[in-house]
Enzyme design. Structure first.
Site, PDB file in Angstrom:
ATOM      1  N   THR A   1     -15.941 -59.076 -21.565  1.00 23.13           N
ATOM      2  CA  THR A   1     -16.364 -60.342 -22.166  1.00 23.13           C
ATOM      3  C   THR A   1     -16.515 -61.409 -21.088  1.00 23.13           C
ATOM      4  O   THR A   1     -17.526 -62.136 -21.055  1.00 23.13           O
ATOM      5  CB  THR A   1     -15.348 -60.802 -23.227  1.00 23.13           C
ATOM      6  OG1 THR A   1     -15.185 -59.782 -24.199  1.00 23.13           O
ATOM      7  CG2 THR A   1     -15.822 -62.077 -23.906  1.00 23.13           C
TER       8      THR A   1
ATOM      9  N   THR B   1      -3.425 -59.003 -21.925  1.00 22.59           N
ATOM     10  CA  THR B   1      -3.088 -60.241 -22.646  1.00 22.59           C
ATOM     11  C   THR B   1      -1.675 -60.237 -23.224  1.00 22.59           C
ATOM     12  O   THR B   1      -1.280 -61.219 -23.855  1.00 22.59           O
ATOM     13  CB  THR B   1      -4.091 -60.459 -23.798  1.00 22.59           C
ATOM     14  OG1 THR B   1      -4.051 -59.324 -24.668  1.00 22.59           O
ATOM     15  CG2 THR B   1      -5.502 -60.637 -23.258  1.00 22.59           C
TER      16      THR B   1
ATOM     17  N   ASP C   1      -7.187 -49.905 -29.608  1.00 19.37           N
ATOM     18  CA  ASP C   1      -6.919 -51.240 -29.072  1.00 19.37           C
ATOM     19  C   ASP C   1      -5.463 -51.631 -29.358  1.00 19.37           C
ATOM     20  O   ASP C   1      -4.962 -51.408 -30.451  1.00 19.37           O
ATOM     21  CB  ASP C   1      -7.875 -52.240 -29.730  1.00 19.37           C
ATOM     22  CG  ASP C   1      -8.081 -53.485 -28.886  1.00 19.37           C
ATOM     23  OD1 ASP C   1      -7.155 -53.861 -28.152  1.00 19.37           O
ATOM     24  OD2 ASP C   1      -9.171 -54.076 -28.976  1.00 19.37           O
TER      25      ASP C   1
ATOM     26  N   LYS D   1      -1.484 -65.056 -38.292  1.00 20.41           N
ATOM     27  CA  LYS D   1      -0.182 -65.528 -38.781  1.00 20.41           C
ATOM     28  C   LYS D   1      -0.062 -67.041 -38.594  1.00 20.41           C
ATOM     29  O   LYS D   1       0.443 -67.747 -39.470  1.00 20.41           O
ATOM     30  CB  LYS D   1       0.945 -64.817 -38.016  1.00 20.41           C
ATOM     31  CG  LYS D   1       2.330 -65.346 -38.377  1.00 20.41           C
ATOM     32  CD  LYS D   1       3.434 -64.566 -37.679  1.00 20.41           C
ATOM     33  CE  LYS D   1       4.796 -65.140 -38.046  1.00 20.41           C
ATOM     34  NZ  LYS D   1       5.921 -64.345 -37.505  1.00 20.41           N
TER      35      LYS D   1
ATOM     36  N   HIS E   1     -26.214 -39.105 -66.403  1.00 22.13           N
ATOM     37  CA  HIS E   1     -24.867 -39.591 -66.712  1.00 22.13           C
ATOM     38  C   HIS E   1     -23.784 -38.678 -66.124  1.00 22.13           C
ATOM     39  O   HIS E   1     -22.824 -38.304 -66.802  1.00 22.13           O
ATOM     40  CB  HIS E   1     -24.691 -39.754 -68.219  1.00 22.13           C
ATOM     41  CG  HIS E   1     -25.644 -40.743 -68.821  1.00 22.13           C
ATOM     42  ND1 HIS E   1     -25.668 -42.062 -68.442  1.00 22.13           N
ATOM     43  CD2 HIS E   1     -26.622 -40.597 -69.756  1.00 22.13           C
ATOM     44  CE1 HIS E   1     -26.610 -42.705 -69.117  1.00 22.13           C
ATOM     45  NE2 HIS E   1     -27.204 -41.834 -69.916  1.00 22.13           N
TER      46      HIS E   1
ATOM     47  N   ARG F   1     -13.037 -26.985 -77.009  1.00 25.59           N
ATOM     48  CA  ARG F   1     -13.915 -26.002 -76.366  1.00 25.59           C
ATOM     49  C   ARG F   1     -14.989 -25.501 -77.324  1.00 25.59           C
ATOM     50  O   ARG F   1     -16.139 -25.305 -76.937  1.00 25.59           O
ATOM     51  CB  ARG F   1     -13.059 -24.827 -75.864  1.00 25.59           C
ATOM     52  CG  ARG F   1     -13.834 -23.848 -74.985  1.00 25.59           C
ATOM     53  CD  ARG F   1     -12.942 -23.258 -73.937  1.00 25.59           C
ATOM     54  NE  ARG F   1     -12.236 -24.312 -73.222  1.00 25.59           N
ATOM     55  CZ  ARG F   1     -12.780 -25.044 -72.245  1.00 25.59           C
ATOM     56  NH1 ARG F   1     -14.009 -24.814 -71.859  1.00 25.59           N
ATOM     57  NH2 ARG F   1     -12.092 -25.990 -71.668  1.00 25.59           N
TER      58      ARG F   1
ATOM     59  N   ARG G   1      -9.605 -22.004 -62.879  1.00 25.62           N
ATOM     60  CA  ARG G   1     -10.036 -23.011 -63.838  1.00 25.62           C
ATOM     61  C   ARG G   1     -10.860 -24.089 -63.133  1.00 25.62           C
ATOM     62  O   ARG G   1     -10.632 -24.388 -61.959  1.00 25.62           O
ATOM     63  CB  ARG G   1      -8.808 -23.652 -64.500  1.00 25.62           C
ATOM     64  CG  ARG G   1      -9.114 -24.516 -65.701  1.00 25.62           C
ATOM     65  CD  ARG G   1      -7.835 -25.051 -66.302  1.00 25.62           C
ATOM     66  NE  ARG G   1      -7.239 -26.091 -65.471  1.00 25.62           N
ATOM     67  CZ  ARG G   1      -6.074 -26.673 -65.729  1.00 25.62           C
ATOM     68  NH1 ARG G   1      -5.353 -26.295 -66.772  1.00 25.62           N
ATOM     69  NH2 ARG G   1      -5.598 -27.612 -64.938  1.00 25.62           N
TER      70      ARG G   1
END
Length: 515
Positions: free
Chosen positions: A37, A67, A126, A138, A278, A439, A511
């Site tokens: 940066t 930092t 990071d 914060k 649907h 069923r 199933r």
């Protein structure tokens, strides 16, 4: 010293960075920056104070530590409304940081690159960035934290007009910042959770799932509901990465139906077309060429397919497109569209064409169902249907054609809402009974839809027959073979009835409930 204005800029996403920094400098901010940066800003001719000049300590460990220092974090976390903390800053000659502009190492991009290694992933985690973001968020009562370049203009406008970033905006920025770090950490957690050999078969005590909004939708299932579409980052080759070639914006229901169609069609090795309405398949056909597969799917239920979603597991060619434009369809999805097909489909400019990845999705690990106050979480059932692994329990075995159609029917059953019954023959659905409370109810719907075509067809069921009534209806309709999981106390009654009418029955022990 306290009155000196200082902003810390350290970003991976450098879009709009130099323009933003130039505006801040014009507003008498000193820019503190790090690494790439700082280099970008210096190359743009802007004055920059390196973080190492602030801390009096150089970057170490190849940039891993830049930092993490009291002169940075004290400057971010200090409560400027408390006299003792202001005195401590002055005593230690720490200049408070009013504005923190940070976004994080591109972890998602790193793990999406072809051939990336675990070491690559780890190096793109990071540490200092999230620490600064969380600290600033914060302390939002005194610090503005910006993680999104789209916020730059708003921040500059407020600084220019009001002299500072408003309390309301700082609060909103803090909320966005915590979401930013939470999503970032969730992505990392997801990556580690899915490493081979970790947590196999186990469900974590804390489940964090990274989700990034792709778009707002016009509405949800109904116009009175709001909706948005979120993506699971890092899932390339998935439905979420499909490319829309033409047509209107996809709706909530379009996406839901498309998912159902795509999940089913990719189960088949043979060229197949699936029509969904649907969230249930209303017509499925497999053939040697896509155009014939589509004709089978269309003829399975020419009423329900109207306004539906159609998916193919093969490229759509001109012949197929000629058939598709004969009716109104909402969405057509395929791994490719030929130039001829695209030209034909242009005539229906509102049809949404979706280009799908032909590769396996590397599917999501968890299947989620929302309930009030939480989620039900389960694994996906991705195993291919293979009825031949089942057990023939009747005197008569299925013929070769019946084996083929039993496997076809049960593959469709797997993707039909329960209770589910599917009637099929010649790799074409004849009737689908979906989402019924009993069923026998599902069976009657499927058999009624099939009508006379049920004679000589097969029947697939997603669960066992609690009573022989389904077999009784199958006998009346002329069904010749049945596949079901088995496991009912009344299996023998169903088997005896099948033997009496020379119907072959296969029990799979598997199933396929789908709710």
């Amino acid at each position: 010293m306290i009155n000196k204005r200082r902003a810390l800029l350290s970003v991976s996403d450098k879009s709009g960075l130099t323009e933003f920094a130039r505006e801040l400098i014009g507003l008498n901010f000193e820019i503190v920056s790090t690494g790439g940066t700082a280099k970008t800003l210096k190359e743009a001719g802007l004055p920059v104070t390196e973080a190492a000049e602030v801390t009096g300590f150089p970057e170490i460990l190849g940039g891993r530590v830049k930092t993490l220092h009291p002169f940075i974090h004290g400057a971010i976390l200090a409560r400027l409304d408390m006299e003792d903390q202001v005195e401590e800053l002055n005593k230690r000659q720490i200049v408070p940081i009013e504005l923190v502009v940070v976004n994080l190492y591109p972890f998602e991009k790193a793990i999406s690159r072809e051939g990336f290694t675990h070491a690559d992933a780890v190096e793109n985690i990071d540490i200092g960035g999230p620490t600064m973001v969380r600290a600033a968020a914060k302390n939002h009562a005194h610090v503005a934290i910006v993680v999104n370049p789209q916020r730059y203009k708003q921040v500059v406008d407020e600084l220019r007009e009001k002299g500072s970033v408003s309390t309301e905006t700082r609060l909103a920025l803090a909320a966005e910042a915590f979401a930013h770090t939470a999503g970032y950490d969730a992505l990392i957690a997801s990556y580690f959770r899915e490493l081979p050999g970790l947590n196999d078969g186990e469900y974590p005590a804390l489940l964090s799932l990274p989700m990034r909004k792709a778009q707002d939708l016009r509405y949800g299932e109904n116009p009175q509901q709001q909706a948005a579409f979120y993506l699971s980052p890092g899932k390339t080759n998935s439905l979420a990465s499909a490319r829309q070639l033409q047509g209107k914006e996809l709706s909530f229901n379009n996406l839901n139906d498309l998912n159902a169609a795509w999940e089913l069609v990719r189960e088949f090795a043979k060229p197949t077309a699936v029509a969904v309405k649907h969230a249930n398949p209303c017509g499925v056909g497999s053939a040697l060429i896509p155009a014939d597969a589509y004709r089978l799917a269309y003829n399975a239920d020419p009423v329900s397919i109207f306004g539906g979603v159609v998916a193919f597991n093969r490229p759509v060619d001109g012949d197929t497109a000629t058939e598709l434009v004969k009716i109104f369809l909402e969405v057509i999805a395929a791994p490719r569209f030929t130039d001829e097909a695209l030209e034909i489909l242009k005539a229906k400019k509102d049809i949404r064409l979706l280009l799908m990845s032909a590769e396996d999705a590397g599917a999501d690990r968890y299947d989620l169902k929302k309930i009030d106050g939480g989620f039900l979480v389960q694994s996906f059932d991705r195993d291919p249907v293979d009825v031949s692994q089942g057990r023939v329990v009747t005197d008569r075995e299925p013929t070769l054609d019946e084996w083929r159609d039993l496997n076809f029917a049960q593959t469709v059953v797997k993707h039909v809402r329960s209770n589910a019954i599917v009637i099929a023959r010649g790799e074409q659905t004849y009737g689908v009974g979906a989402g019924q409370m009993s069923r026998i109810g599902a069976a009657k719907i499927a058999l009624n839809q099939a009508g006379e075509k049920a004679r000589g067809a097969v029947l697939g069921s997603d669960a066992f027959f609690p009573f022989p009534d389904t077999v009784e209806e199958a006998v009346k309709a002329g069904i010749t073979a049945i596949v079901q999981p088995g496991g009912s106390q009344n299996d023998e009654q169903s088997i005896e009835l099948c033997n009496r009418y020379k119907i072959a029955m296969v029990l799979t022990g598997r199933r396929y409930f789908k709710h």
